[in-house]
Structures are given as C-alpha cells and as structure tokens.
Design a protein around this motif. Structure first.
Motif, PDB file in Angstrom:
ATOM      1  N   PRO A  15       0.909  -1.234  -0.069  1.00  0.00           N
ATOM      2  CA  PRO A  15       0.097   0.129   0.000  1.00  0.00           C
ATOM      3  C   PRO A  15       0.891   1.419   0.030  1.00  0.00           C
ATOM      4  O   PRO A  15       1.984   1.328   0.500  1.00  0.00           O
ATOM      5  N   PRO A  16       0.211   2.391  -0.383  1.00  0.00           N
ATOM      6  CA  PRO A  16       1.266   3.599  -0.383  1.00  0.00           C
ATOM      7  C   PRO A  16       1.351   4.232   0.872  1.00  0.00           C
ATOM      8  O   PRO A  16       0.706   3.777   2.049  1.00  0.00           O
ATOM      9  N   TRP A  17       2.247   5.149   0.923  1.00  0.00           N
ATOM     10  CA  TRP A  17       2.495   5.837   1.889  1.00  0.00           C
ATOM     11  C   TRP A  17       1.495   7.116   2.395  1.00  0.00           C
ATOM     12  O   TRP A  17       0.927   7.793   1.184  1.00  0.00           O
ATOM     13  N   PHE A  18       1.164   7.186   3.607  1.00  0.00           N
ATOM     14  CA  PHE A  18       0.285   8.624   3.785  1.00  0.00           C
ATOM     15  C   PHE A  18       0.759   9.162   4.872  1.00  0.00           C
ATOM     16  O   PHE A  18       1.457   8.605   5.708  1.00  0.00           O
ATOM     17  N   ALA A  19       0.583  10.630   5.037  1.00  0.00           N
ATOM     18  CA  ALA A  19       0.907  11.468   5.994  1.00  0.00           C
ATOM     19  C   ALA A  19      -0.352  11.488   7.020  1.00  0.00           C
ATOM     20  O   ALA A  19      -1.426  12.000   6.655  1.00  0.00           O
ATOM     21  N   ILE A  20      -0.090  11.472   8.083  1.00  0.00           N
ATOM     22  CA  ILE A  20      -1.012  11.697   9.325  1.00  0.00           C
ATOM     23  C   ILE A  20      -0.606  12.718  10.254  1.00  0.00           C
ATOM     24  O   ILE A  20       0.383  12.632  10.697  1.00  0.00           O
ATOM     25  N   ARG A  21      -1.955  13.234  10.682  1.00  0.00           N
ATOM     26  CA  ARG A  21      -1.666  14.307  11.777  1.00  0.00           C
ATOM     27  C   ARG A  21      -1.848  13.597  13.084  1.00  0.00           C
ATOM     28  O   ARG A  21      -2.966  12.954  13.294  1.00  0.00           O
ATOM     29  N   VAL A  22      -1.349  14.061  14.068  1.00  0.00           N
ATOM     30  CA  VAL A  22      -1.286  13.446  15.296  1.00  0.00           C
ATOM     31  C   VAL A  22      -1.539  14.409  16.478  1.00  0.00           C
ATOM     32  O   VAL A  22      -1.091  15.770  16.139  1.00  0.00           O
ATOM     33  N   LYS A  23      -1.860  14.311  17.793  1.00  0.00           N
ATOM     34  CA  LYS A  23      -1.597  15.142  18.690  1.00  0.00           C
ATOM     35  C   LYS A  23      -0.243  15.684  19.256  1.00  0.00           C
ATOM     36  O   LYS A  23       0.540  14.813  18.858  1.00  0.00           O
ATOM     37  N   SER A  24      -0.043  16.834  19.455  1.00  0.00           N
ATOM     38  CA  SER A  24       1.299  17.241  19.823  1.00  0.00           C
ATOM     39  C   SER A  24       1.779  16.526  21.004  1.00  0.00           C
ATOM     40  O   SER A  24       1.135  16.099  21.787  1.00  0.00           O
TER      41      SER A  24
END
Length: 199
Positions: A15-24
């Motif tokens: 599967p491809p790479w995805f960027a994810i946003r997480v809590k600080s």
C-alpha cells in the motif's frame, strides 16, 4: 509468458504511504500503536541537545512535529482512526493523498545517513517570535536578521529599549507568518537606541 522477478508482485502490491496528523507530543506513541497493530510506520527523528537545569541532554525529536507516515490500505482506515493520538489523514478535500515513494525514500536516506538534520522553520525579517529557551526565555521580539550557522538576530524590548539579540534558531518559536519587507527608513523601535547583545 514473461518470467516474474521474485518479490516483484509483493513489492508492487504494497500500500502507499500517507501522512497523518497526530496530537502534539504523541508522535512516538502513535508510531508504536500503529506498529503494534501491524501497520508499517515511519517517524523521522533528529537529535537535539536540550538544556536542563543542571546539564545538557540529547533527545530524539520528530523531524516533522505533529506528523508521521504510514503505509495503509484504505480498507483498514478504521484501524488507524482508532489509534490513540491520531487526528486525521492529510487529504485534499475528503480524499487522503498518498505521499510519493521517492519523497519518503529521500527522507529515509537523510535520517539513515547520520548527517545532522533538523526542522527548519520558515523565518523572515519582520516576523514575530517568542524566545522559549536561553537567558531571555519568555520574551517576544521581531526577527531582524537570519544569519548563518543557525543564528537568528531578534529585536526585543528590555528596559523600554530595543535590544538586538543573537540567539540559536531552536530557541525561538514563530508567532506569525507575516513577512514584512525591511525598508531603509523603517525600524522596529524608531524612538529607541539599539543596543547589541549576544545571548
């Protein structure tokens, strides 16, 4: 029928790479959570020396604060979304956008190379910043010069006077994205005498 290279199909079907946003400050916890759930993750880190009350300590910090990457079949999106600390996938509209394999490979190369790497905040003359380390911690000022060797010249107010202070880049946090072009007739503190100091 052409012969198939061993491992070719397996690599092609990844599967491809995805960027994810997480809590600080949740980057490492989310990375561990994804790994434990069988999702391949990549959290680029860099080493930074932090001054404690009595000594310096080297710590591993995220190269992209608040973000990490993972390979994900979108059919398994629910597994990602229920990971503690996860906020959202980087998307265009409501559609998650894969990150180019070449970009991930380039970041992995930099991290594995052993060469020093660190986040590079977008700083410009006229931008307001806060000093978060060093002897002037807590003061706010304006960038008046972006120098070499990670040194930034910031104008702060001390005793109602403008003071030009040279500080380490990692001591400051940008407060605004405004870029005010310098002019010959303008100054940050037009009524005060500039003093030079080094932190």
């Amino acid at each position: 029928m052409p012969s198939r290279v061993p491992g070719e199909t397996q690599e092609f079907c990844r599967p491809p790479w995805f960027a994810i946003r997480v809590k600080s400050n949740f980057e490492k916890r989310v990375a561990t959570g994804l790994r434990n759930r069988g999702i391949e993750e990549f959290l680029p880190l860099y080493q930074s020396r932090r001054r404690l009350s009595d000594r310096y300590k080297t710590v591993d910090l995220p190269l992209f604060p608040g973000y990490l990457f993972c390979r994900l079949d979108l059919d398994r999106r629910q597994t990602l979304m229920t990971t503690p600390g996860f906020l959202y996938m980087v998307s265009v509209g409501h559609k998650p956008v894969p990150v180019d394999e070449g970009e991930i490979a380039a970041v992995q190369f930099v991290v594995r190379s052993g060469f020093p790497a660190m986040p590079w905040p977008s700083l410009a003359v006229g931008q307001r910043v806060r000093l978060e380390s060093g002897p002037l911690c807590g003061l706010e000022g304006v960038v008046i010069q972006v120098g070499m060797r990670d040194r930034i010249c910031v104008c702060v107010t001390l005793l109602q006077r403008g003071v030009s202070v040279e500080v380490d880049r990692d001591w400051i946090r940008p407060l605004s994205l405004a870029r005010i072009p310098p002019t010959q007739n303008s100054s940050v503190f037009p009524k005060s005498r500039n003093l030079s100091a080094r932190a």
